[in-house]
Design a protein around this motif. Structure first.
Motif, PDB file in Angstrom:
ATOM      1  N   GLN A  83      -6.080  -7.274  -6.706  1.00 58.77           N
ATOM      2  CA  GLN A  83      -5.722  -6.278  -6.712  1.00 58.77           C
ATOM      3  C   GLN A  83      -5.297  -5.574  -5.254  1.00 58.77           C
ATOM      4  O   GLN A  83      -6.423  -5.626  -3.989  1.00 58.77           O
ATOM      5  CB  GLN A  83      -6.895  -5.483  -6.936  1.00 58.77           C
ATOM      6  CG  GLN A  83      -6.947  -4.298  -7.375  1.00 58.77           C
ATOM      7  CD  GLN A  83      -5.342  -3.770  -8.157  1.00 58.77           C
ATOM      8  OE1 GLN A  83      -5.847  -4.261  -9.354  1.00 58.77           O
ATOM      9  NE2 GLN A  83      -4.597  -2.471  -8.643  1.00 58.77           N
ATOM     10  N   ASN A  88      -2.383  -1.724  -6.483  1.00 56.40           N
ATOM     11  CA  ASN A  88      -3.309  -0.472  -6.825  1.00 56.40           C
ATOM     12  C   ASN A  88      -1.986   0.899  -6.992  1.00 56.40           C
ATOM     13  O   ASN A  88      -2.832   1.831  -7.360  1.00 56.40           O
ATOM     14  CB  ASN A  88      -3.882  -0.567  -5.208  1.00 56.40           C
ATOM     15  CG  ASN A  88      -4.788  -1.260  -4.913  1.00 56.40           C
ATOM     16  OD1 ASN A  88      -6.015  -1.765  -6.012  1.00 56.40           O
ATOM     17  ND2 ASN A  88      -4.561  -1.765  -3.549  1.00 56.40           N
ATOM     18  N   HIS A  92      -2.795   3.300 -10.194  1.00 51.62           N
ATOM     19  CA  HIS A  92      -3.190   4.807  -9.949  1.00 51.62           C
ATOM     20  C   HIS A  92      -2.533   5.764 -10.473  1.00 51.62           C
ATOM     21  O   HIS A  92      -2.795   6.330 -11.107  1.00 51.62           O
ATOM     22  CB  HIS A  92      -3.121   5.493  -8.484  1.00 51.62           C
ATOM     23  CG  HIS A  92      -4.024   4.603  -7.142  1.00 51.62           C
ATOM     24  ND1 HIS A  92      -3.767   4.319  -6.442  1.00 51.62           N
ATOM     25  CD2 HIS A  92      -5.428   3.825  -7.523  1.00 51.62           C
ATOM     26  CE1 HIS A  92      -4.990   4.435  -5.688  1.00 51.62           C
ATOM     27  NE2 HIS A  92      -5.469   3.535  -6.431  1.00 51.62           N
TER      28      HIS A  92
END
Length: 413
Positions: A83, A88, A92
């Motif tokens: 990750q 990321n 999001h």
């Protein structure tokens, strides 16, 4: 003389017990799909699984041997190595959307998430409804997509090369390529190839509608889908001119379909930001992708690699960018020499997009998308057996080091 009486029918309970239970629909589809796999296909998928196991072992040891802080007594979570960076951003977007709570490019500290196309985040959100952990959901997408991609790549190789080992050899070189770790992480490379390579395979068989639909899915994932669409469009024109007939020309409209996802995404961004090219401008703000001439981009990257302006980690990354660019240019030259015009267009457009920024960014990762490279290397190794040994001796340590660099959080310097 005795007569035989007819056998009595079994009671309903007995018939129900003796009948085979109906096969679940999903299981039946999987069984039929597996039946269509040839022994060569199964060999490639077995190789793919073994390389995934190898990478997961590397990730497991990396979180113990190379912690983020020295002296720590507890390893990072199992999935933490995967990750990172773009993963990321996709998380999001999938979790919060592109403009949560009215934030956007006008907000201080904005992460420029609109630079990323929506195909992967949409799928990630859908898979997350079944797999609660976001990282695990992303890894599952890449795992399944990678299997589809490597299987399609092997089939394309077998269509290009007469040798029986061509598909397996291409898969070996591809799966042990320097940036192969990104096929397993929560990035878009595996998903794009899962659409793009079957699209090319369909175009080779003149199944233009299927090729267009798959390419359209690819353009929803990455802007590279437009480069693939251009290559397939050129392949269509060459096929039609070579005597495809009126029926072939009737399929010309399908070649325009891949433009729909980028157009729809631009419309969406304009509705929220007033900027039709907001995704491009986000790349310029966040990743130095403002337009520069190819020689300026080369000079700036060279300065970063050898000019002493960067730390050793960043300098090494710039050196890798230069090496990948040279590989791409050599590949285009070879494709042009052999008159493989559609493939040359695809790789050349990729190089132009990556080679006209302030400096090169993500060119090594882009080599994963250049399927003619891996087929060409496989052809060379089949003609020159020593080349396979030389390639593996060089690629194995480089691939391991790149994987460790990514998994330990040191990829960007």
């Amino acid at each position: 003389m005795s007569t035989l009486s007819p056998a009595r029918p079994a009671p309903p309970e007995s018939r129900a017990a003796s009948a085979a239970p109906p096969e679940p629909r999903a299981a039946g589809r999987l069984r039929r799909a597996a039946a269509r796999l040839t022994p060569a296909d199964r060999s490639v998928l077995w190789l793919y699984l073994l390389t995934r196991v190898s990478l997961w072992i590397t990730a497991h040891f990396a979180r113990w041997l190379f912690p983020a802080q020295s002296g720590t007594r507890e390893a990072a979570p199992v999935l933490a190595p995967f990750q990172r960076w773009d993963a990321n951003h996709y998380l999001h977007i999938a979790r919060d959307g592109y403009f949560p709570a009215g934030s956007g490019p006008w907000t201080s500290g904005w992460d420029n998430r609109e630079a990323f196309f929506p195909g992967y985040p949409v799928l990630l959100r859908a898979v997350h409804t079944v797999v609660p952990d976001w990282t695990a959901a992303g890894l599952l997408i890449s795992f399944v997509a990678g299997a589809v991609a490597v299987l399609a790549l092997a089939r394309i190789a077998r269509a290009y090369l007469p040798e029986g080992e061509a598909g397996h050899r291409t898969a070996v070189l591809f799966l042990l390529s320097p940036c192969a770790v990104f096929l397993a992480a929560g990035y878009t490379e595996a998903l794009f190839l899962a659409f793009g390579l079957p699209a090319w395979l369909a175009a080779m068989k003149h199944r233009w509608a299927l090729a267009a639909v798959l390419t359209t899915l690819g353009t929803a994932v990455r802007v590279s889908g437009l480069f693939l669409a251009a290559a397939i469009g050129l392949l269509f024109l060459l096929s039609a001119r070579a005597g495809g007939g009126r029926r072939t020309w009737r399929a010309a409209g399908w070649t325009l379909l891949p433009a729909l996802p980028p157009a729809a995404y631009s419309w969406y961004l304009h509705a929220h930001t007033g900027d039709w090219m907001a995704w491009k401008h986000a790349q310029e703000r966040g990743w130095y992708r403002t337009f520069h001439t190819p020689w300026e981009a080369w000079a700036n990257t060279w300065a970063g690699a050898f000019g002493g302006t960067q730390s050793t980690g960043y300098a090494f990354m710039f050196q890798a960018e230069l090496a990948a660019m040279l590989v791409g240019l050599a590949l285009v030259a070879l494709l042009v020499r052999r008159r493989r015009w559609p493939e040359a267009v695809y790789v050349a457009l990729s190089l132009w997009a990556l080679g006209t920024s302030y400096w090169y960014t993500s060119v090594p990762r882009a080599t994963l998308l250049w399927w003619p490279l891996w087929i060409g290397l496989a052809a060379l190794s089949l003609r020159r057996p020593w080349f396979r040994t030389a390639y593996l001796c060089v690629a194995a340590p480089v691939t391991t080091l790149v994987a460790l660099t990514f998994l330990t959080g040191r990829w960007a310097g």
